[in-house]
Design a protein around this motif. Structure first.
Motif, PDB file in Angstrom:
ATOM      1  N   SER A 196     -50.440  41.160  33.129  1.00  0.00           N
ATOM      2  CA  SER A 196     -51.182  40.518  32.026  1.00  0.00           C
ATOM      3  C   SER A 196     -51.228  38.797  32.176  1.00  0.00           C
ATOM      4  N   GLU A 210     -50.992  31.493  29.627  1.00  0.00           N
ATOM      5  CA  GLU A 210     -50.830  32.669  28.946  1.00  0.00           C
ATOM      6  C   GLU A 210     -49.549  33.321  29.220  1.00  0.00           C
ATOM      7  N   CYS A 211     -48.957  32.776  30.159  1.00  0.00           N
ATOM      8  CA  CYS A 211     -47.417  33.156  30.293  1.00  0.00           C
ATOM      9  C   CYS A 211     -46.617  32.401  29.265  1.00  0.00           C
ATOM     10  N   GLN A 214     -47.119  33.802  25.707  1.00  0.00           N
ATOM     11  CA  GLN A 214     -46.563  35.023  25.706  1.00  0.00           C
ATOM     12  C   GLN A 214     -44.834  34.771  25.287  1.00  0.00           C
TER      13      GLN A 214
END
Length: 264
Positions: A196, A210-211, A214
């Motif tokens: 992902s 995005e990391c 999350q």
């Protein structure tokens, strides 16, 4: 040409002013042009001083209440309280050495972090009136600085993750963040879900925004409370500083937040 700084403002909450600086306005030249307030990247000190003065005037804060740590890609957090301002200038500078996240519940204090491809994050807790600014390069991201800062806000101020509002600011995108195998393996070893957050073209690419998003969700922040700015600093280096595009000897974006709850 106007020297007035051009800021990108975020609609985070009515009780805060949240922003990132752009390259526009100010007195710096060359790869620091035009607006840089970072002392640690080789810019002319006179230009930095003038730029800080411009920003303080625009934000209506005093220079000593414009807080910018010296970041080192680790996970140390500094709390800015009234005791901090009772310290001497050298003591305040020492307190901010090796710091990659700052937080405060004081009004009229601008805390922020510097980036030029790394990911800046701003957090605000409207219940406890607490703000935080986080610097997440790839090393800090691997060390989960976003998660750790949320925990620090909880431990220090009683913040609840579900109350927090988060803004992820301008940084390098997946398309532009090509990494070596050793960086990819660092994320694997840290337990991240690589499908992902990464893609393999000719080399590995990692999605740092995005990391970090999350991580925030894993820390208990609702996904709907997290805004991600759709800006890649490498692709938009005419507006935002990018070390990959301009080199290390260039300016830095300052992403900051001010709590304005003086009525409390």
């Amino acid at each position: 040409m106007s020297t007035r700084p051009t800021l990108l403002y975020y609609d985070l909450h009515e009780d805060v002013v949240a922003f990132s600086t752009t390259r526009k306005g100010g007195f710096s030249t060359g790869n620091y042009a035009e607006f840089n307030i970072n002392h640690y990247c080789g810019d002319d000190e006179k230009a930095i001083s003038k730029n800080r003065q411009l920003l303080c005037q625009l934000l209506d804060v005093s220079d000593e209440r414009l807080i910018m740590p010296h970041q080192v890609h680790l996970t140390e957090t500094a709390q800015i309280d009234e005791a901090f301002f009772s310290l001497s200038e050298n003591e305040r500078k020492a307190r901010l050495e090796g710091i990659d996240a700052v937080m405060t519940n004081l009004s009229g204090v601008c805390i922020g972090v510097s980036t030029a491809d790394c990911i800046p994050l701003l957090a605000y807790d409207p219940r406890q009136h607490v703000a935080a600014a986080i610097h997440a390069g790839w090393r800090g991201t691997v060390r989960r600085i976003a998660e750790q800062t949320i925990r620090q806000m909880t431990a220090t101020y009683g913040s609840r993750p579900e109350d927090l509002l988060l803004q992820i600011g301008p940084g390098i995108s997946l398309d532009s963040f090509e990494v070596g195998d050793e960086v990819y393996e660092a994320f694997v070893s840290a337990g991240f879900e690589m499908d992902s957050i990464s893609r393999h073209y000719e080399k590995w690419h990692i999605d740092l925004p995005e990391c970090n998003r999350q991580q925030l969700i894993a820390a208990g922040v609702p996904a709907g409370n997290i805004s991600v700015l759709d800006v890649c600093t490498v692709k938009q280096s005419d507006t935002f500083f990018s070390a990959r595009r301009l080199g290390i000897q260039s300016g830095r974006i300052f992403t900051g937040i001010i709590c304005n709850h003086s009525s409390r």
